[in-house]
Design an enzyme around this catalytic site. Structure first.
Site, PDB file in Angstrom:
ATOM      1  N   CYS A 130      -0.825   3.099  -9.496  1.00 32.02           N
ATOM      2  CA  CYS A 130       0.107   3.084  -8.364  1.00 32.02           C
ATOM      3  C   CYS A 130       1.136   4.218  -8.434  1.00 32.02           C
ATOM      4  O   CYS A 130       1.440   4.859  -7.423  1.00 32.02           O
ATOM      5  CB  CYS A 130       0.807   1.733  -8.273  1.00 32.02           C
ATOM      6  SG  CYS A 130       1.466   1.129  -9.834  1.00 32.02           S
ATOM      7  N   HIS A 243       7.874   1.277  -5.737  1.00 32.54           N
ATOM      8  CA  HIS A 243       8.083   2.173  -6.877  1.00 32.54           C
ATOM      9  C   HIS A 243       8.848   3.419  -6.404  1.00 32.54           C
ATOM     10  O   HIS A 243       8.564   3.968  -5.327  1.00 32.54           O
ATOM     11  CB  HIS A 243       6.746   2.637  -7.465  1.00 32.54           C
ATOM     12  CG  HIS A 243       6.011   1.592  -8.237  1.00 32.54           C
ATOM     13  ND1 HIS A 243       6.506   0.320  -8.467  1.00 32.54           N
ATOM     14  CD2 HIS A 243       4.796   1.642  -8.850  1.00 32.54           C
ATOM     15  CE1 HIS A 243       5.626  -0.358  -9.200  1.00 32.54           C
ATOM     16  NE2 HIS A 243       4.580   0.417  -9.439  1.00 32.54           N
TER      17      HIS A 243
END
Length: 340
Positions: A130, A243
């Site tokens: 990710c 994130h």
């Protein structure tokens, strides 16, 4: 004529998000199966306005199915992905198992869509980590213009990247700090995550880096350019979803912040939000549920000859996992399978 699609790990965070995104993007599905482990058998999951009951991954026959999205972790993938592939079903795998296999394409469609063509070697395509996925979306258009020499990145990664148990731990620890007698000791993480940051994601390696940091280095080289030097520090933060990354980039050719902004403003998959004023940037809470990789704080780095620093934020369950997998399927369909 559409595709017969399987989602393995349909009851997990990423599996559910895959189902949501397949429906949202109106991927041409003729038939869909939601698979789970035996302990989750019969659990209901949503696919658009439909409700699906999960079937048993262990006994499922992949014969006649076109595409299988795997969100079940490396151990289970090692067992079931080869079975699906041997049945003629193309596996798009979210685990780390096949990412570094030279016969398996590692794909971020905005960056290296043509790599999908190599799927036939093993009938498997790998989805990147990710934190890597959002970074290479930001790096690719800049690399095309000025050729990147070196990247220094510090990540601020949400707990959803670890899974539901980590989300619960953050929630329960946060509540417990305010209710005497309900304190929650660390279990998922080695230290308290509530109101804290932990500079440790995945296992430690012999050189002192963590495997998450190694993944960012290896995957950036495989997806974008093996000549790029990358160093990463990966940190878990008390954020539920999204994130963030502080990225410093050194180029071979001159590139100032204004041209970098212009390039990023037009780049596929990127949304530039960069006003030099209070609130003129994106934070993780604002990117949740969105497809874009957001870029802010683009500025020159005066300490090196050709340097730019920027801030990069994305929904890790989407671009970092489920969305990227669905985008891979879209590219696979248009370039190779030719249905829908």
């Amino acid at each position: 004529m559409g595709y017969k699609v399987v989602v393995a790990g349909a009851t997990g965070n990423v599996g559910r998000e895959m189902l949501n995104i397949l429906a949202e993007r109106e991927f041409p599905v003729d038939e869909i199966a939601a698979l789970a482990s035996r302990k989750s058998l019969g659990t209901e999951v949503s696919f658009g306005d439909k409700t699906l009951k999960t079937k048993d991954l262990e006994t499922f026959d992949f014969t006649g199915w076109d595409i299988a999205f795997f969100a079940i972790g490396s151990d289970a993938t090692k067992i079931y992905a080869p079975k699906a592939a041997a049945s003629g079903c193309v596996v798009i795998d979210n685990s780390s198992l096949y990412r570094y296999d030279p016969q398996v394409p590692l794909v971020v469609p905005e960056v290296n869509a043509a790599a999908v063509d190599g799927y036939k070697a093993k009938m498997i395509i790998a989805n990147p980590n990710c934190s890597t996925a959002q970074m290479v979306v930001a790096l690719k258009p800049l690399h095309d213009r000025a050729k990147i020499k070196r990247v220094v990145v510090a990540t601020y990664q949400s707990v959803s990247g670890t899974g539901k148990e980590a989300i619960d731990e953050l929630w329960n620890q946060t509540k417990g700090l305010y209710v005497p007698g309900q304190e929650v000791a660390p279990k998922v993480y080695p230290k308290q995550i509530a109101f804290n940051v932990i500079p440790h994601i995945d296992v430690f390696l012999d050189d002192g880096s963590t495997k998450e940091e190694w993944k960012m280095v290896a995957e950036t080289k495989k997806i974008l350019d093996p000549a790029i030097k990358v160093t990463a520090t990966c940190v878990r933060v008390p954020v539920f979803v999204g994130h963030s990354e502080a990225i410093n980039i050194e180029f071979e050719e001159p590139l100032d912040w204004q041209e970098a902004q212009d390039i990023l403003r037009e780049a596929p998959g990127v949304m530039l939000v960069d006003k030099r004023e209070a609130g003129g940037y994106i934070t993780p809470i604002e990117c949740v549920g969105d497809y874009a990789t957001y870029i802010s704080r683009v500025r020159d780095d005066s300490t090196i000859e050709n340097g730019i620093s920027l801030w990069c934020v994305s929904d890790n369950l989407r671009k970092g996992a489920a969305l990227n997998a669905v985008q891979i399927a879209e590219v696979l369909g248009s370039r190779c399978l030719k249905k829908g």
